[in-house]
Design a protein around this motif. Structure first.
Motif, PDB file in Angstrom:
ATOM      1  N   PRO A   1       0.839  -1.200   0.000  1.00  0.00           N
ATOM      2  CA  PRO A   1       0.000   0.000   0.000  1.00  0.00           C
ATOM      3  C   PRO A   1       0.880   1.258   0.000  1.00  0.00           C
ATOM      4  O   PRO A   1       1.243   1.781   1.046  1.00  0.00           O
ATOM      5  CB  PRO A   1      -0.791  -0.131   1.300  1.00  0.00           C
ATOM      6  N   PHE A   2       1.233   1.732  -1.181  1.00  0.00           N
ATOM      7  CA  PHE A   2       2.146   2.866  -1.300  1.00  0.00           C
ATOM      8  C   PHE A   2       1.566   4.142  -0.696  1.00  0.00           C
ATOM      9  O   PHE A   2       2.313   5.089  -0.421  1.00  0.00           O
ATOM     10  CB  PHE A   2       2.496   3.102  -2.772  1.00  0.00           C
ATOM     11  N   ASP A   3       0.265   4.191  -0.507  1.00  0.00           N
ATOM     12  CA  ASP A   3      -0.382   5.396   0.011  1.00  0.00           C
ATOM     13  C   ASP A   3      -0.520   5.378   1.533  1.00  0.00           C
ATOM     14  O   ASP A   3      -1.181   6.252   2.096  1.00  0.00           O
ATOM     15  CB  ASP A   3      -1.758   5.591  -0.627  1.00  0.00           C
ATOM     16  N   GLN A   4       0.145   4.429   2.204  1.00  0.00           N
ATOM     17  CA  GLN A   4       0.028   4.318   3.656  1.00  0.00           C
ATOM     18  C   GLN A   4       1.368   4.625   4.324  1.00  0.00           C
ATOM     19  O   GLN A   4       2.349   3.896   4.109  1.00  0.00           O
ATOM     20  CB  GLN A   4      -0.422   2.902   4.043  1.00  0.00           C
ATOM     21  N   PRO A   5       1.453   5.697   5.141  1.00  0.00           N
ATOM     22  CA  PRO A   5       2.693   5.960   5.873  1.00  0.00           C
ATOM     23  C   PRO A   5       3.058   4.762   6.746  1.00  0.00           C
ATOM     24  O   PRO A   5       2.190   4.084   7.299  1.00  0.00           O
ATOM     25  CB  PRO A   5       2.343   7.173   6.737  1.00  0.00           C
ATOM     26  N   GLY A   6       4.352   4.491   6.842  1.00  0.00           N
ATOM     27  CA  GLY A   6       4.812   3.353   7.621  1.00  0.00           C
ATOM     28  C   GLY A   6       5.027   2.095   6.814  1.00  0.00           C
ATOM     29  O   GLY A   6       5.653   1.147   7.299  1.00  0.00           O
ATOM     30  N   THR A   7       4.529   2.059   5.571  1.00  0.00           N
ATOM     31  CA  THR A   7       4.760   0.901   4.710  1.00  0.00           C
ATOM     32  C   THR A   7       6.242   0.798   4.381  1.00  0.00           C
ATOM     33  O   THR A   7       6.866   1.783   3.985  1.00  0.00           O
ATOM     34  CB  THR A   7       3.956   1.028   3.404  1.00  0.00           C
ATOM     35  N   VAL A   8       6.822  -0.360   4.551  1.00  0.00           N
ATOM     36  CA  VAL A   8       8.234  -0.585   4.233  1.00  0.00           C
ATOM     37  C   VAL A   8       8.322  -1.190   2.840  1.00  0.00           C
ATOM     38  O   VAL A   8       7.722  -2.233   2.564  1.00  0.00           O
ATOM     39  CB  VAL A   8       8.895  -1.515   5.271  1.00  0.00           C
ATOM     40  N   ILE A   9       9.058  -0.527   1.977  1.00  0.00           N
ATOM     41  CA  ILE A   9       9.159  -0.972   0.587  1.00  0.00           C
ATOM     42  C   ILE A   9      10.625  -1.131   0.193  1.00  0.00           C
ATOM     43  O   ILE A   9      11.526  -0.574   0.823  1.00  0.00           O
ATOM     44  CB  ILE A   9       8.468   0.025  -0.380  1.00  0.00           C
ATOM     45  N   THR A  10      10.839  -1.891  -0.858  1.00  0.00           N
ATOM     46  CA  THR A  10      12.175  -2.084  -1.417  1.00  0.00           C
ATOM     47  C   THR A  10      12.362  -1.116  -2.577  1.00  0.00           C
ATOM     48  O   THR A  10      11.505  -1.028  -3.460  1.00  0.00           O
ATOM     49  CB  THR A  10      12.356  -3.529  -1.907  1.00  0.00           C
ATOM     50  N   VAL A  11      13.489  -0.404  -2.565  1.00  0.00           N
ATOM     51  CA  VAL A  11      13.751   0.614  -3.580  1.00  0.00           C
ATOM     52  C   VAL A  11      15.192   0.514  -4.061  1.00  0.00           C
ATOM     53  O   VAL A  11      16.038  -0.120  -3.413  1.00  0.00           O
ATOM     54  CB  VAL A  11      13.498   2.034  -3.020  1.00  0.00           C
ATOM     55  N   ALA A  12      15.480   1.151  -5.188  1.00  0.00           N
ATOM     56  CA  ALA A  12      16.858   1.267  -5.657  1.00  0.00           C
ATOM     57  C   ALA A  12      17.640   2.110  -4.659  1.00  0.00           C
ATOM     58  O   ALA A  12      17.184   3.174  -4.229  1.00  0.00           O
ATOM     59  CB  ALA A  12      16.885   1.911  -7.041  1.00  0.00           C
ATOM     60  N   ASN A  13      18.819   1.666  -4.313  1.00  0.00           N
ATOM     61  CA  ASN A  13      19.618   2.328  -3.282  1.00  0.00           C
ATOM     62  C   ASN A  13      20.473   3.423  -3.916  1.00  0.00           C
ATOM     63  O   ASN A  13      21.691   3.286  -4.088  1.00  0.00           O
ATOM     64  CB  ASN A  13      20.497   1.304  -2.571  1.00  0.00           C
TER      65      ASN A  13
END
Length: 341
Positions: free
Chosen positions: A166-178
């Motif tokens: 859920p990209f629209d939820q604060p606190g969501t942990v996601i994997t991204v390009a570093n």
């Protein structure tokens, strides 16, 4: 594409965090990125790793997407040539040389912040400039688009690495390009020295910029002829070709608005009078405009990073927003800009 005697500038940014981004973890994602990447059939983990390392080193692959496409190939070939390697596909030797530039993981975890989702957003942006002018701001479509652009990624790759997140939820942990995150306020970042794009750690200024029309790339060189930045670009079209010759930078404008003049004659636009379009990352010229002495021409960002280098422009030079910001940091009023090819 030839770079002559330029030397590798050693631009590895080590993905140092920009101020205000404490939520980007300094360790690999807990789930296997190789497994996550398989959810996108065309995603190649070796290419994804190389794209991140190239981005850090100043050889932008455009939108990081994990695909062995044209923009990745151009960045890879530029890196190989500058470093004296045979130009070709991503071989084991090139991959090893890229890996030596940084021991930082290519993927990291990021916790979605309240400011990432607070908006306002513009879910629907019309293509017609007269209708577009009715919007108060050309904002991101969604938190997902904002987060993808922050980390120089395609939205498709962000979604593939984070299925059902859920990209629209604060606190969501996601994997991204570093990579060094694109700053939320580019104008303020420019004043404070906060980094953006693949030249995040650069303090030097370019002595010249070359717009290679044939290769669809922009190159920035230092006074010692070192390559400071390589960026894929959309450059002109048959309808409105880019100029040729030597020019200079006249000004750099962050958060620009855009005024369409019917005299430009864009085929898809029907406006009979000049139309002003508000600023924002989805503005037709993106988040920064580098004005040139060639009347009406400039180097700028774009609302469609996935199309950079793959589609034509209306005469100007179009980069991803983060690459345009990186180039803007390297130039100043009077910087020579040569259009070749």
């Amino acid at each position: 594409m030839r770079f002559g005697t330029v030397l590798f500038a050693g631009l590895c940014s080590m993905a140092v965090l920009a101020p205000g981004q404490p939520a980007l973890a300094r360790h690999p994602a807990k789930h296997s990125p190789a497994v996550a990447a398989k959810s996108a059939p065309a995603c190649d983990q070796r290419v994804l790793d190389a794209e991140v390392l190239l981005d850090r080193a100043g050889f932008s692959p455009g939108a990081i997407d994990g695909r062995d496409g044209e923009n990745f190939a151009k960045a890879l070939h530029a890196f190989q040539e500058v470093n004296g390697r045979p130009v070709g596909r991503l071989d084991q030797q090139t991959a090893a040389q890229l890996a030596q530039l940084s021991n930082t993981p290519t993927l990291a975890q990021y916790t979605v912040q309240p400011e990432d989702v607070q908006g306002p957003f513009a879910p629907q942006i019309p293509r017609d400039f007269e209708q577009m002018a009715g919007l108060q701001r050309l904002a991101y479509h969604s938190p997902r688009q904002l987060l993808a652009e922050k980390f120089h990624m395609s939205e498709a790759l962000l979604a593939a690495l984070n299925p059902n997140a859920p990209f629209d939820q604060p606190g969501t942990v996601i994997t991204v390009a570093n990579v060094a995150p694109m700053p939320e306020n580019p104008k303020l970042a420019a004043r404070t020295g906060e980094g953006s794009g693949s030249s995040a750690q650069q303090e030097v200024k370019a002595a010249k910029v070359v717009v290679d029309k044939r290769s669809r790339a922009v190159l920035a060189f230092g006074a010692d002829n070192r390559l400071l930045g390589f960026f894929p670009a959309s450059i002109g079209s048959a309808e409105k070709p880019a100029p040729s010759g030597d020019f200079v930078v006249r000004a750099v404008a962050y958060g620009p608005d855009y005024t369409y003049n019917p005299a430009y004659g864009f085929k898809e636009q029907k406006a009979q009078h000049p139309v002003r379009i508000a600023p924002g990352p989805n503005n037709p010229v993106g988040v920064v405009w580098i004005g040139l002495s060639a009347q009406g021409y400039g180097i700028h960002g774009t609302p469609e990073p996935d199309k950079v280098g793959k589609t034509q422009s209306h005469g100007c030079v179009r980069l991803t927003n983060w690459d345009a910001l990186a180039l803007a940091k390297l130039v100043k009023k009077g910087t020579p800009v040569a259009f070749v090819g």
